[in-house]
Design an enzyme around this catalytic site. Structure first.
Site, PDB file in Angstrom:
ATOM      1  N   THR A 210      -5.732  -9.125   7.059  1.00  0.00           N
ATOM      2  CA  THR A 210      -5.362  -9.950   8.217  1.00  0.00           C
ATOM      3  C   THR A 210      -6.343  -9.819   9.390  1.00  0.00           C
ATOM      4  O   THR A 210      -7.085  -8.850   9.497  1.00  0.00           O
ATOM      5  CB  THR A 210      -3.962  -9.541   8.707  1.00  0.00           C
ATOM      6  OG1 THR A 210      -3.978  -8.132   8.960  1.00  0.00           O
ATOM      7  CG2 THR A 210      -2.904  -9.864   7.671  1.00  0.00           C
TER       8      THR A 210
ATOM      9  N   LYS B 186     -10.347  -3.657  -0.506  1.00  0.00           N
ATOM     10  CA  LYS B 186      -9.876  -4.779   0.321  1.00  0.00           C
ATOM     11  C   LYS B 186     -10.441  -4.618   1.722  1.00  0.00           C
ATOM     12  O   LYS B 186     -10.173  -3.626   2.410  1.00  0.00           O
ATOM     13  CB  LYS B 186      -8.346  -4.828   0.356  1.00  0.00           C
ATOM     14  CG  LYS B 186      -7.835  -6.060   1.097  1.00  0.00           C
ATOM     15  CD  LYS B 186      -6.363  -6.256   0.849  1.00  0.00           C
ATOM     16  CE  LYS B 186      -5.826  -7.503   1.540  1.00  0.00           C
ATOM     17  NZ  LYS B 186      -4.396  -7.683   1.305  1.00  0.00           N
TER      18      LYS B 186
ATOM     19  N   ALA C 217       3.025  -6.451  12.022  1.00  0.00           N
ATOM     20  CA  ALA C 217       2.582  -5.070  12.241  1.00  0.00           C
ATOM     21  C   ALA C 217       3.695  -4.211  11.666  1.00  0.00           C
ATOM     22  O   ALA C 217       4.598  -3.761  12.383  1.00  0.00           O
ATOM     23  CB  ALA C 217       2.358  -4.778  13.718  1.00  0.00           C
TER      24      ALA C 217
ATOM     25  N   ILE D 288      -9.765 -11.558   2.366  1.00  0.00           N
ATOM     26  CA  ILE D 288      -9.792 -10.615   3.473  1.00  0.00           C
ATOM     27  C   ILE D 288      -8.385 -10.110   3.785  1.00  0.00           C
ATOM     28  O   ILE D 288      -7.408 -10.745   3.405  1.00  0.00           O
ATOM     29  CB  ILE D 288     -10.348 -11.282   4.778  1.00  0.00           C
ATOM     30  CG1 ILE D 288      -9.558 -12.544   5.105  1.00  0.00           C
ATOM     31  CG2 ILE D 288     -11.833 -11.542   4.681  1.00  0.00           C
ATOM     32  CD1 ILE D 288      -9.880 -13.220   6.424  1.00  0.00           C
TER      33      ILE D 288
ATOM     34  N   GLY E 176      -2.048 -16.251   6.697  1.00  0.00           N
ATOM     35  CA  GLY E 176      -1.584 -17.636   6.585  1.00  0.00           C
ATOM     36  C   GLY E 176      -2.674 -18.653   6.852  1.00  0.00           C
ATOM     37  O   GLY E 176      -3.855 -18.312   6.984  1.00  0.00           O
TER      38      GLY E 176
ATOM     39  N   SER F 287       0.820  -1.215   0.000  1.00  0.00           N
ATOM     40  CA  SER F 287       0.000   0.000   0.000  1.00  0.00           C
ATOM     41  C   SER F 287       0.852   1.263   0.000  1.00  0.00           C
ATOM     42  O   SER F 287       1.857   1.349   0.722  1.00  0.00           O
ATOM     43  CB  SER F 287      -0.926   0.006   1.214  1.00  0.00           C
ATOM     44  OG  SER F 287      -1.743  -1.133   1.190  1.00  0.00           O
TER      45      SER F 287
ATOM     46  N   CYS G  51      -6.229  -2.227   7.095  1.00  0.00           N
ATOM     47  CA  CYS G  51      -5.046  -2.542   7.901  1.00  0.00           C
ATOM     48  C   CYS G  51      -5.480  -2.564   9.370  1.00  0.00           C
ATOM     49  O   CYS G  51      -5.991  -1.571   9.881  1.00  0.00           O
ATOM     50  CB  CYS G  51      -3.938  -1.512   7.686  1.00  0.00           C
ATOM     51  SG  CYS G  51      -2.546  -1.807   8.777  1.00  0.00           S
TER      52      CYS G  51
HETATM   53  C1  SIN Z   1       1.244  -3.193   7.554  1.00  0.00           C
HETATM   54  O1  SIN Z   1       1.947  -2.529   6.777  1.00  0.00           O
HETATM   55  O2  SIN Z   1       1.351  -3.073   8.779  1.00  0.00           O
HETATM   56  C2  SIN Z   1       0.231  -4.172   7.035  1.00  0.00           C
HETATM   57  C3  SIN Z   1      -0.696  -3.549   6.092  1.00  0.00           C
HETATM   58  C4  SIN Z   1      -2.048  -4.184   6.069  1.00  0.00           C
HETATM   59  O3  SIN Z   1      -2.306  -5.173   6.764  1.00  0.00           O
HETATM   60  O4  SIN Z   1      -2.906  -3.677   5.360  1.00  0.00           O
END
Ligand code: SIN
Length: 303
Positions: A192, A164, A72, A190, A216, A47, A129
């Site tokens: 996380t 998303k 994270a 989806i 996962g 992103s 996120c």
């Molecule tokens: C992240 O950069 O912390 C994860 C981004 C996301 O889950 O959308």
């Protein structure tokens, strides 16, 4: 029997339905080429935001044995202007979809408008996120905000827009409905699942940010249920993502209702060759089960 793995997703032609999921390999032209050479039908970038973000302090990832990957990262990225410099003039053999995030509809739309210089085939709006509150969960948990973001981006750019979505909501169908009403071209499900882990020796959370998002194998059944429900309720194409590690996982997503599949943390265990491995298995399954094209499998697991 001739077999056709090509698909058309919201007008985007892809040689096959396997896509690189956003985030797992960053934003870098050489990595996109590597994944394309390994067999991916399309690639989604990590992103991109309006300004550079350093992300969260280490540790930012932690592998949870058998289950998946906890992360994270904190949306680290160089900001849209740096991405433009790095990507301008680059050519890719597969469609590249730019994932974008923002803290307001205007910010999403400004990033998208700037990225138009790269002739993107589509945008994926990261509305999900789980651990960067002001730009992730806060946007994606609010149906009104989701409507506004999708609506403004749709009216600002003339390319397909995917949303998303996050599983970390009470009713994902309400969020999807807002995106559909705003004219979204497809739903990616989806992102996380909010999660954390504690080091029993140090007696401290394992991630620098304390909590993060789990991807996962452990989240695949959650993603399958959501894709199944989305298929029952909406006509827009669904892209399934969450725990695909082999061809059986991919088939399961098609049967649930996905038109295409994204692969993310599976790369951690199987390397980028996972794309070729899943494609081979998919071909075999289709031949053995009389499916001539991917579309015939989509939703075939519904009664
Ligand atoms: C992240 O950069 O912390 C994860 C981004 C996301 O889950 O959308």
């Amino acid at each position: 029997m001739s077999l056709n793995l090509e698909i058309e997703l919201a007008g985007i032609r892809m040689d096959n339905p396997l896509m690189l999921a956003s985030g797992i390999l960053g934003i870098c032209p050489s990595l996109i080429r590597r994944v394309a050479a390994a067999g991916a039908g399309a690639v989604v970038t990590k992103s991109i935001g309006l300004n550079a973000r350093e992300g969260f302090p280490n540790p930012t990832v932690h592998i949870i044995k058998y289950y998946g990957l906890l992360n994270a990262m904190g949306l680290p990225n160089p900001g849209v202007d740096e991405v433009l410099k790095e990507f301008e003039g680059q050519k890719f053999s597969v469609p590249v979809i730019y994932s974008i995030y923002g803290s307001s509809p205007e910010e999403y739309s400004n990033v998208a408008k700037k990225l138009l210089k790269l002739n993107p085939v589509a945008f994926e709006l990261n509305l999900s996120c789980p651990h960067v509150r002001e730009v992730g969960s806060m946007v994606g948990q609010d149906p009104e905000m989701v409507y506004k973001v999708v609506n403004l981006v749709k009216s600002s750019v003339n390319v397909p827009v995917f949303a998303k979505l996050s599983p970390n909501v009470t009713d994902i169908l309400e969020i999807a409905s807002a995106a559909v009403k705003a004219g979204v071209d497809g739903i990616v499900a989806i992102n996380t699942v909010k999660a954390m882990a504690i080091d029993v020796d140090l007696r401290k959370p394992l991630l620098g940010n304390i909590y993060g998002g789990l991807s996962g194998p452990a989240i695949k059944p959650i993603a399958i249920k959501i894709v199944y429900d989305l298929f029952e309720n909406f006509k827009v194409p669904i892209v399934g993502v969450g725990g695909v590690c082999d061809w059986r996982d991919a088939v399961e997503f098609f049967l649930a209702g996905a038109w295409a599949i994204q692969i993310g943390s599976g790369i951690l265990w199987r390397g980028v060759n996972i794309f070729g491995e899943v494609l081979n298995g998919l071909r075999r399954y289709m031949l053995e089960n009389g499916f001539k094209c991917v579309e015939e499998m989509v939703g075939a697991g519904h009664r």
